[in-house]
Scaffold this motif. Sequence first.
Motif, PDB file in Angstrom:
ATOM      1  N   ALA A  19      10.250  -1.938   0.872  1.00  0.00           N
ATOM      2  CA  ALA A  19       8.976  -1.826   1.582  1.00  0.00           C
ATOM      3  C   ALA A  19       9.182  -1.756   3.087  1.00  0.00           C
ATOM      4  N   ASP A  28       3.455   4.650   5.676  1.00  0.00           N
ATOM      5  CA  ASP A  28       2.683   3.427   5.894  1.00  0.00           C
ATOM      6  C   ASP A  28       1.590   3.228   4.866  1.00  0.00           C
ATOM      7  N   ASP A  29       1.133   4.306   4.233  1.00  0.00           N
ATOM      8  CA  ASP A  29       0.044   4.233   3.269  1.00  0.00           C
ATOM      9  C   ASP A  29       0.488   3.618   1.944  1.00  0.00           C
ATOM     10  N   PHE A  30       1.810   3.432   1.748  1.00  0.00           N
ATOM     11  CA  PHE A  30       2.346   2.940   0.486  1.00  0.00           C
ATOM     12  C   PHE A  30       2.773   1.479   0.605  1.00  0.00           C
ATOM     13  N   THR A  31       2.575   0.742  -0.487  1.00  0.00           N
ATOM     14  CA  THR A  31       3.050  -0.634  -0.580  1.00  0.00           C
ATOM     15  C   THR A  31       3.842  -0.785  -1.879  1.00  0.00           C
ATOM     16  N   GLU A  32       4.751  -1.750  -1.890  1.00  0.00           N
ATOM     17  CA  GLU A  32       5.565  -1.996  -3.077  1.00  0.00           C
ATOM     18  C   GLU A  32       4.778  -2.799  -4.096  1.00  0.00           C
ATOM     19  N   PHE A  72       6.035   2.005  -5.948  1.00  0.00           N
ATOM     20  CA  PHE A  72       5.169   1.965  -4.773  1.00  0.00           C
ATOM     21  C   PHE A  72       3.857   2.669  -5.105  1.00  0.00           C
ATOM     22  N   ASN A  74       0.048   4.153  -3.160  1.00  0.00           N
ATOM     23  CA  ASN A  74      -0.662   4.357  -1.903  1.00  0.00           C
ATOM     24  C   ASN A  74      -1.971   3.563  -1.900  1.00  0.00           C
ATOM     25  N   ALA A  75      -2.665   3.587  -0.760  1.00  0.00           N
ATOM     26  CA  ALA A  75      -3.787   2.673  -0.537  1.00  0.00           C
ATOM     27  C   ALA A  75      -4.923   2.846  -1.530  1.00  0.00           C
TER      28      ALA A  75
END
Length: 212
Positions: A19, A28-32, A72, A74-75
């Motif tokens: 991450a 930046d739009d992605f989170t683990e 991952f 995205n938002a």
Amino acid sequence: MSTRDDASQPDLAQLLVTAAELPAAGLDDFTELASPSSDEDPPPMTAQTPELTAVLNRAFGDKAAREVRTSFMNADSSIVVDEGVSERVPGAAAAWMADMRRVYTECASWTMSIGDDEITVQVVDPADDPGEPLKVEQRFGDEALMRTMLAGSPGQQARITTLLVRHGDRALELTFRSLAGDPEGPEAARLADGTSKFLDLAPAKFLGLPPR
């Protein structure tokens, strides 16, 4: 992040995207995700002939000797990216890649059995894929294979694009999952952008190369 063999984690896990690397890559739009989204065994699949059915299930059901995975999202949860790094006994990674190449070459479509449902999977002809998979394959490793599949009924299809990269007896699996929407719409543009950035980041880390 998960591992199917804890002994492999300190080594193989270092080859996975983290991450902390996403912002610098423009992701930046992605989170683990807390746990990988694709740890389940694949459902039974049926191809045009018994021989191809056997190859299909062997390829997608292949179990590596050691494997680590992460995912991952995205938002707005419209794109999920699954990454796996595995290590196989000598020669097994090349054999697995040969099976996968045969699946994508000889199986234009197949069905998956999930409960009482039969879901059709269609392989997108590389010449018709805007992601230009044949060009992507030339960039990585001892050998690479990239294809897009459409799964489900028209109007409700999932779009699944997978890049496989082999480096010796190790392999990278990078899979992008989304709904198959308007190819000219904003969702398609976001998918193309995210895919491009992960393709720059993940294979380079797996192969020990600087990001593109």
